[in-house]
Design a protein around this motif. Sequence first.
Motif, short mmCIF file in Angstrom:
data_model
loop_
_atom_site.label_atom_id
_atom_site.label_comp_id
_atom_site.label_asym_id
_atom_site.label_seq_id
_atom_site.Cartn_x
_atom_site.Cartn_y
_atom_site.Cartn_z
N MET B 33 31.56 -41.02 -13.92
CA MET B 33 31.12 -39.91 -13.03
C MET B 33 30.29 -40.66 -11.76
SD MET B 33 31.23 -36.80 -14.42
CE MET B 33 29.39 -35.81 -14.32
N ASP B 34 29.96 -41.85 -12.05
CA ASP B 34 29.18 -42.63 -11.23
C ASP B 34 29.66 -43.79 -10.83
OD1 ASP B 34 26.97 -43.84 -10.21
OD2 ASP B 34 25.88 -44.03 -11.93
N GLU C 202 37.65 -31.84 -10.07
CA GLU C 202 36.14 -31.35 -9.59
C GLU C 202 35.50 -30.42 -10.15
OE1 GLU C 202 36.65 -31.26 -4.98
OE2 GLU C 202 34.57 -30.32 -5.01
N GLY C 205 34.27 -31.68 -13.53
CA GLY C 205 33.04 -32.44 -13.23
C GLY C 205 31.76 -31.48 -13.15
N LEU C 206 32.13 -30.57 -12.49
CA LEU C 206 30.98 -29.38 -12.43
C LEU C 206 30.42 -28.68 -13.79
CD1 LEU C 206 32.09 -27.68 -9.13
CD2 LEU C 206 30.23 -29.15 -9.32
N ARG C 208 30.74 -30.00 -16.44
CA ARG C 208 29.90 -31.17 -17.38
C ARG C 208 28.67 -31.30 -16.93
NH1 ARG C 208 34.81 -34.33 -17.32
NH2 ARG C 208 34.18 -35.27 -15.28
N GLN C 209 28.35 -31.13 -15.54
CA GLN C 209 27.23 -31.03 -15.03
C GLN C 209 26.29 -29.74 -15.23
OE1 GLN C 209 26.70 -31.64 -10.59
NE2 GLN C 209 28.52 -32.96 -10.90
N GLY C 210 27.08 -28.93 -16.02
CA GLY C 210 26.14 -27.53 -16.45
C GLY C 210 26.37 -26.40 -15.79
N TRP C 211 27.39 -26.37 -14.73
CA TRP C 211 27.43 -24.93 -13.70
C TRP C 211 28.06 -24.16 -14.70
CZ3 TRP C 211 29.46 -25.06 -8.03
CH2 TRP C 211 28.43 -25.86 -7.51
#
Lengths: 97, 255, 294
Positions: B33-34, C202, C205-206, C208-211
């Motif tokens: 991710m980074d 994408e 990923g969102l 996973r970020q908790g969206w």
Amino acid sequence: MLANYGYKDGSGEFFIVVDTDKCDGCGACVPACPAGVFELVENQYDIDAENPIAAVTKEHSKKLKYSCGPCKPASGYDKAGMACVKSCETRAIEHSW
Amino acid sequence: MITAGIDCGAKNVRAVILMDGRVAGKASVPAGMDAASGAEKAFDAALKEAGIARTDVSKIVSTGAGKNEPRFTNDVVTEVGADARGIHQLYPEVRTVIDVGAEEGRAIRLDARGKVVDFAINEKCAAGAGAFTEAMARALEVPLEELGALSLASTQAIPMNAQCTVFAESEVVSLVHRKTPKPDMARAIHDAIADRIASMARRVGIEEKVALIGGVSRNVGFVKSLRDELGIEIILHTDPEFVGAIGAAVVATDQ
Amino acid sequence: MAVETARTEYWRWTESRWTSPDIDWRNGGVISGGVDVGSVSTQAVVMVDGKLYCYSNMRTGSDSPESANQAMAWALDGTGLTIDKLHATVGTGYGRVNVPFATKAITEIACHARGGNFMYGPSVRTILDMGGQDCKAIQCDEKGKVVSFLMNDKCAAGTGRGMEVFADLLGVHITEVGQLSLKVETEPPPVSSTCVVFAKSEASGLLRQGWAKERVLAAYCSAMAHRVGTLLERIGVIKEFAITGGIAKNPGVVNRLAKELNIQPLTTTMDSQIAGAIGAALFAKALHEKKGRS
Ligand code: SF4
Ligand code: SF4
């Protein structure tokens, strides 16, 4: 009528525009294009039309960026100098890129 | 002189330590991710392999899509610049380099001094990069690493109509239903991407010798399809995915 | 209008059929048929003297001729009409040459313009059709004749297929995507990748970020609205504007597109997916009459 053949995908917009009001169906573009991009088809947009019109084949309309690659060197090119554009006396063919 | 090159790609970060023109250490880690922390990890692993400390490195240059992410680098170079320098260092006779990565394809033409004459890029459409073969392997239910070898066993060329990764997935699924042999499908997949990469390369005017770099060049099926399509010999480095990082490290030796 | 529905599938639109309560084909003159065989769904329409008599909209099977037969049979179901009583039929859409009982095949662009003109009235100048695997933008005159068009069937972005990938990823039924995406309090920035493959990573990923799901869907619906908006720019958007095809049923995209273009699209009580088949049936009528004259 302006017929836009081609596509827009993530990498950009790639369209060949045939102006069917200018195209007289002479067919000069068909052998002129080294990639075989054009064909002559019946003009279905105008039920009274008698002449065929130039169109981009189904196959090429999905990969124009690649089909026209050799005519469009990365170092730069002159759109007016491309074989298809030059072959058309009535100036019916244009490229968007 | 000791320098380092960090290639922050979309999928992996690669680091190379260059000691007097020789690769002394290299490492590849998933970008995750980074990209910044991936770069740290890759750099440390490469240092370890070279048996040196960070302070021994006089200059660090980064490249790749995430080249601006790591904080510890001294300079950046474009991907095209890094590829050109890397390949010229390794194979000065190369005039055309084709780089196929996970999310981008590039073709670059060089002069005898290694200067970039022309380049073309395929980006932002998965159909022109490694993401295409990844998705196809998934649709075929074959591990990506096996897709290449599988296609070498193909006995016939079959065409693939879809030019989009998403539509190609459905096409592969329907070919599977029709019981098309898997090796032939694998070949169709590689022929399709090789066709796109070759026409991109033709835009820069292919001049021999030609080198193929980037992660996708590990795929023997793709390499064969590209060779067949171009009809010429292609030079393959033993570590094709590190050429960009090597190039960045070479750039770091500049005064 | 009474629209019957049948057979739903997880990621497809609901199938439907309809018969006019006011028309009796036995009293009519020209009975014309139109069949639009798309890659995902097939529509059959029958018109009596140029008036809409009945239609069906169903999923395309693995075999185009069979799908055309079935769609027409379903449209005619209970009407007493049979395929052999149609005076003329035109096939359109991607499988247009595979309509066994068609008199002629006509490109979907011409049929959509003609059908859009019928469904939305002669004031329609711009028609956007978002189908399962393509996207068409058409500018037409007051008679439904094409002035300019573009068709994108290369890239899945901006098509129903792209939306399906997201519906699958989030485990949301395709028919609910739009409503759900409108449940966000504030509009998130659109997904930045055009490519469906990259947009999907994408979105993962969102998540996973908790969206929340609706936020991810909102980000994708607005990306899609923006994408078709820029496609429309090529041919120009002139009032009145109408949207046909499956995506017309997705308010998440339609509302955002209307905002982006600053034009409210016209609405219809008919199934938005039958424009092509209506145009085909109108062409069939014209062809039949032309034949009669010569
Ligand atoms: S640019 Fe070249 S390849 Fe493309 S249509 Fe014109 S002549 Fe054909
Ligand atoms: S959706 Fe398909 S055609 Fe569109 S950008 Fe992605 S891979 Fe390319």
